[in-house]
Every structure is written in C-alpha cells, then in structure tokens.
Motif scaffolding. Structure first.
Motif, PDB file in Angstrom:
ATOM      1  N   VAL A  88      34.721  -7.678 -17.766  1.00 47.18           N
ATOM      2  CA  VAL A  88      34.643  -6.225 -17.651  1.00 47.18           C
ATOM      3  C   VAL A  88      33.368  -5.652 -18.269  1.00 47.18           C
ATOM      4  O   VAL A  88      32.621  -4.923 -17.622  1.00 47.18           O
ATOM      5  N   VAL A  89      33.084  -6.004 -19.519  1.00 51.52           N
ATOM      6  CA  VAL A  89      31.921  -5.440 -20.201  1.00 51.52           C
ATOM      7  C   VAL A  89      30.625  -5.971 -19.598  1.00 51.52           C
ATOM      8  O   VAL A  89      29.622  -5.252 -19.504  1.00 51.52           O
ATOM      9  N   GLY A  90      30.643  -7.232 -19.165  1.00 48.52           N
ATOM     10  CA  GLY A  90      29.433  -7.821 -18.594  1.00 48.52           C
ATOM     11  C   GLY A  90      28.946  -7.129 -17.341  1.00 48.52           C
ATOM     12  O   GLY A  90      27.738  -7.112 -17.060  1.00 48.52           O
ATOM     13  N   VAL A  91      29.866  -6.526 -16.578  1.00 50.53           N
ATOM     14  CA  VAL A  91      29.495  -5.868 -15.321  1.00 50.53           C
ATOM     15  C   VAL A  91      28.516  -4.718 -15.545  1.00 50.53           C
ATOM     16  O   VAL A  91      27.439  -4.683 -14.937  1.00 50.53           O
ATOM     17  N   PRO A  92      28.842  -3.735 -16.432  1.00 50.57           N
ATOM     18  CA  PRO A  92      27.865  -2.652 -16.654  1.00 50.57           C
ATOM     19  C   PRO A  92      26.585  -3.122 -17.347  1.00 50.57           C
ATOM     20  O   PRO A  92      25.524  -2.550 -17.123  1.00 50.57           O
ATOM     21  N   ILE A  93      26.669  -4.169 -18.178  1.00 55.07           N
ATOM     22  CA  ILE A  93      25.463  -4.683 -18.841  1.00 55.07           C
ATOM     23  C   ILE A  93      24.482  -5.232 -17.806  1.00 55.07           C
ATOM     24  O   ILE A  93      23.287  -4.920 -17.820  1.00 55.07           O
ATOM     25  N   VAL A  94      24.991  -6.053 -16.896  1.00 51.24           N
ATOM     26  CA  VAL A  94      24.146  -6.635 -15.852  1.00 51.24           C
ATOM     27  C   VAL A  94      23.599  -5.541 -14.934  1.00 51.24           C
ATOM     28  O   VAL A  94      22.425  -5.573 -14.536  1.00 51.24           O
ATOM     29  N   SER A  95      24.439  -4.561 -14.613  1.00 47.98           N
ATOM     30  CA  SER A  95      23.984  -3.440 -13.776  1.00 47.98           C
ATOM     31  C   SER A  95      22.851  -2.682 -14.454  1.00 47.98           C
ATOM     32  O   SER A  95      21.872  -2.280 -13.806  1.00 47.98           O
ATOM     33  N   PHE A  96      22.980  -2.487 -15.772  1.00 48.82           N
ATOM     34  CA  PHE A  96      21.954  -1.768 -16.530  1.00 48.82           C
ATOM     35  C   PHE A  96      20.632  -2.536 -16.513  1.00 48.82           C
ATOM     36  O   PHE A  96      19.565  -1.951 -16.287  1.00 48.82           O
ATOM     37  N   ILE A  97      20.705  -3.848 -16.732  1.00 42.19           N
ATOM     38  CA  ILE A  97      19.485  -4.673 -16.721  1.00 42.19           C
ATOM     39  C   ILE A  97      18.805  -4.596 -15.362  1.00 42.19           C
ATOM     40  O   ILE A  97      17.578  -4.466 -15.261  1.00 42.19           O
ATOM     41  N   PHE A 106      33.244   0.824 -18.612  1.00 44.09           N
ATOM     42  CA  PHE A 106      32.818   0.235 -19.876  1.00 44.09           C
ATOM     43  C   PHE A 106      33.878   0.450 -20.959  1.00 44.09           C
ATOM     44  O   PHE A 106      34.193  -0.468 -21.727  1.00 44.09           O
ATOM     45  N   LEU A 107      34.462   1.641 -21.004  1.00 44.77           N
ATOM     46  CA  LEU A 107      35.512   1.938 -21.986  1.00 44.77           C
ATOM     47  C   LEU A 107      36.753   1.088 -21.724  1.00 44.77           C
ATOM     48  O   LEU A 107      37.418   0.641 -22.659  1.00 44.77           O
ATOM     49  N   PHE A 108      37.052   0.878 -20.437  1.00 41.94           N
ATOM     50  CA  PHE A 108      38.177   0.010 -20.092  1.00 41.94           C
ATOM     51  C   PHE A 108      37.946  -1.386 -20.674  1.00 41.94           C
ATOM     52  O   PHE A 108      38.866  -2.008 -21.214  1.00 41.94           O
ATOM     53  N   GLY A 109      36.717  -1.880 -20.549  1.00 43.04           N
ATOM     54  CA  GLY A 109      36.392  -3.194 -21.088  1.00 43.04           C
ATOM     55  C   GLY A 109      36.534  -3.265 -22.593  1.00 43.04           C
ATOM     56  O   GLY A 109      37.070  -4.239 -23.136  1.00 43.04           O
ATOM     57  N   LEU A 110      36.077  -2.227 -23.297  1.00 47.88           N
ATOM     58  CA  LEU A 110      36.172  -2.207 -24.759  1.00 47.88           C
ATOM     59  C   LEU A 110      37.629  -2.171 -25.218  1.00 47.88           C
ATOM     60  O   LEU A 110      38.022  -2.892 -26.146  1.00 47.88           O
ATOM     61  N   THR A 129      30.945   4.700 -14.445  1.00 44.92           N
ATOM     62  CA  THR A 129      30.369   3.563 -15.168  1.00 44.92           C
ATOM     63  C   THR A 129      30.827   3.567 -16.622  1.00 44.92           C
ATOM     64  O   THR A 129      31.192   2.519 -17.179  1.00 44.92           O
ATOM     65  N   ILE A 130      30.839   4.745 -17.233  1.00 46.98           N
ATOM     66  CA  ILE A 130      31.303   4.873 -18.618  1.00 46.98           C
ATOM     67  C   ILE A 130      32.780   4.512 -18.719  1.00 46.98           C
ATOM     68  O   ILE A 130      33.212   3.821 -19.653  1.00 46.98           O
ATOM     69  N   MET A 131      33.567   4.949 -17.755  1.00 50.61           N
ATOM     70  CA  MET A 131      35.003   4.652 -17.752  1.00 50.61           C
ATOM     71  C   MET A 131      35.259   3.147 -17.654  1.00 50.61           C
ATOM     72  O   MET A 131      36.123   2.607 -18.342  1.00 50.61           O
TER      73      MET A 131
END
Length: 394
Positions: free
Chosen positions: A145-154, A246-250, A242-244
């Motif tokens: 879950v968290v890796g998805v927005p990180i990779v998208s950001f990069i 990320f929060l789901f992942g946390l 995207t924030i949602m």
C-alpha cells in the motif's frame, strides 16, 4: 527477544517490503509503464496480473521445494533474483521479455515471504510468534500500500526509470544486509516432502484455506476499486485520493501491530470478531460514501481493520498445520492471492451491473461466506480436541 533476533526480524521486514513493493508498486505507474513499453494500459496491467498468477501457482510448491536448504542461502538467492529482475526491467523495453522476467520473479515471491514468517516465528517463544510475525507483516502492508504512492511520486518528480530503480535499490540493500548480518540458518529438522504434503489430508487445512480466500476477498474486493469509489461516489480530487490511499497504508501498518497483540491474547475471538467489524465499516461506507470528511474517518478505521485481517489470514492457515510451517505459509500466500483475484473479479462485475457504490456488496457476500468457514473450522477443531483418540487436529 535478543538484539540479534530483533535485527533479523527488521531485515526480514524490509525484505518483504522490497518483494511486495516489486509486485504492487507498479500499480501507481501503469499508465507511464504502458507508454514506456509501448503497450496499452490494459496490457500493462499484466505486469500485476501475471505476477499474482505466478504467486498463486508457486505458493504451495516453491516453499516446499526449498524447505530443506539453509534459510540464509535461500533468502540470498531470492533477493538476487529480484535485484537482477528489477535491473533488467529498467533497461529492457521489450514488453514480452519484461512479463517473463516478472513471472519468474513472482515464482520466487512465496519462497521469501513464507520463509520470513517462519524465521520470525522461530526466533521467539511459541506464544510470542503472532507478535513477531506481525512485525514482518508491517513490511507486507508497506510494500502493498505505502509503496504505491512512493513509486508514483518518484516517477512524477524524476522519471519512470528512477521509479523502477527504486525496486532494485531496495532489494539490493536488503541483500547486502542479509549477507552481512544474518547468521547461517541450516534447517535443524528436515521434513520430507511427503510429511509436509500430508497436511493437505486434513479437513481443517482446507477449511482454513477457503476461509482465507473469502476473508481476503472481503477486503480486496472493495479495496481494488477504492480509488474509483472515491472518484465517482465521494467526488474527491485526484491529489486527495492519493493522500487517502497513503493514509490507508499507514493505518494498515497500525493494524499489523494491533493484530500481533490481539492474536497473542485471544486468537479465536479476534478471528470471529473480524468479519463483524469489517461489515460494520462497509455499512458506514454505504451510508456515508458521498461525504468527504466521514469517508476520511471511515478509511482510517478500515485501514486498521484491514491490517488486522492480513495477520488473521496468515495465522488461520498457519495454525491449521504447525507441523509444516513453511509449506503452510506458502498455502496462505496462494489462498490470499486467490482471494484478491476472486474479490476483484466479483467487485468489477457488481460495478458493471449496478454501479460503483455497490462494490460494497462483494465485501458483504465475502464476509458471510468467510463466517461460514470460520465457524466450520472452529467446530472441527473443537470436535477433534474433545476426542481423546485424536492426537492431532485433522
């Protein structure tokens, strides 16, 4: 738990993060990957689908095949395969070749993850095993879950090549840490293939596997279309979604930590309570899905419950066959991935036939079916336990 065992679990946690991130991280950059490899977005989706298929195929077989080899050597082998595969996907632009590389990597995915759970459990006292496994599950949740927005950001601030390089760097760092800091871990008691396959003769094993398929479908049948739900039902803008996510992942990670404590204290009550808690969340989804602030709060709660559910799935299969832990963990991975496939397929059907807000129905249906098999499994367990002629749960 001594310092060495804590370090081992920490390395394993980052290891499963790297493995799971390689599998799921591409979800957030599929349009970019489609352009990079010169294919359609639907074709690019095979990067996820074939990887998951490889896991489902290899889950029961590959961990069994490597079960008698020194565990450190197996971990290093799998990490090396992932590093090489990650590097190859950066420079190779032939889509068919990339699919083959990811399929091969997917075959080794359950070897590392199932072994990580087994090593974590073996590093502590038996009653503390759920807590140790829950720590490794933090890496699973982060990777999924968290890796998805990180990779998208990069990919958005640098390039698609740098995003793909993130997979390689992560796995390479874990490879180095495993090589330098993990001790040799020869298998003390080698189990024959036959003795491990024998767990498939037990009805409680199959009840657990089917239960986990529906338990996982109850989460991922909805989560697979969560972004679409937030877009079309809640009317959230893309950056907020995207924030949602990320929060789901946390909060999913928080759920892992909570699950370790709950399963240690009273595992059966935790498993039975989970479907009811998840059902309550889905009722709130259905009632308040159009409202942004309530949906944000509900999502945080859902993330915690989903994190607990991931640990429950592993415990449910593993506890049905403790005499063959690595093989049982492989069965868990297969059943969990089948659950994702079944849930997402049925969820897509409901959306096509009734509309996006009705994807919640796949969650409810899966919850009801999971409860049937949870209660059947408990009934079978109690029946065998009360029969003095049975020395093992069958």
């Amino acid at each position: 738990m001594d310092k060495q065992n804590k370090l081992i679990i920490l390395i394993l946690t980052f290891g499963v993060f790297g493995i799971l991130n390689t599998e799921m991280g591409v979800i957030g950059i599929l349009p970019s990957l489609a352009e990079y490899y010169g294919v359609s977005v639907s074709q690019a989706g095979l990067l996820v689908g074939l990887f998951a298929l490889a896991i489902a195929i290899a889950g029961p077989t590959m961990p069994l095949l490597f079960s008698g080899i020194d565990r450190k050597k197996v971990l290093l082998l799998v990490l090396a395969i992932f590093v090489l595969g990650n590097i190859a996907t950066i420079f190779i632009t032939n889509f068919t070749v990339v699919l083959i590389i990811r399929f091969i990597s997917g075959l080794f995915h359950p070897v590392y993850v199932s072994l990580a759970f087994t090593i974590a459990a073996d590093s502590v006292k038996k009653e503390e095993a759920p807590k140790a496994i829950a720590k490794v599950f933090i890496g699973v949740s982060a990777g999924m879950v968290v890796g998805v927005p990180i990779v998208s950001f990069i990919a958005s601030v640098a390039s698609i090549q740098m995003a793909l390089a993130f997979f390689a760097v992560t796995n390479a760092l874990v490879l180095i840490a495993t090589l330098l800091f993990m001790p040799s871990m020869p298998v003390k008691e080698k189990l024959s293939y036959g003795s491990q396959l024998r767990i498939l003769k037990k009805s409680i094993t199959w009840l657990s596997i089917i239960g986990v398929i529906f338990l996982n479908a109850s989460v991922f049948g909805v989560y697979s279309y969560f972004a679409e739900f937030l877009t079309s039902v809640t009317n959230m803008p893309l950056n907020t979604i995207t924030i949602m996510l990320f929060l789901f992942g946390l909060t999913n990670i928080i759920g892992n930590i909570v699950a370790g404590k709950l399963l240690t204290q009273n595992a059966i009550k935790t498993v039975v309570a989970f479907p009811f808690a998840l059902g309550a969340v889905y009722i709130l989804f259905f009632l308040f899905g159009e409202l942004t602030i309530p949906m944000a709060i509900i999502t945080l709660i859902w993330g915690i419950i989903a994190g607990i559910g991931a640990n429950i799935n592993q415990y449910w299969v593993m506890s049905s066959a403790p005499e063959a832990p690595t093989f049982a963990n492989g069965l868990f991975l297969t059943s969990a991935n089948i659950g994702v496939t079944v849930g997402s397929a049925i969820g897509g059907y409901f959306i096509a036939q009734m509309g996006t807000q009705y994807v919640i129905l796949v969650g409810f249906i899966s919850i009801i079916l999971s409860l049937v098999f949870v209660f059947l499994r408990n009934y079978r367990y109690n029946n065998v336990q009360n029969n003095p002629l049975n020395s093992r749960v069958s």
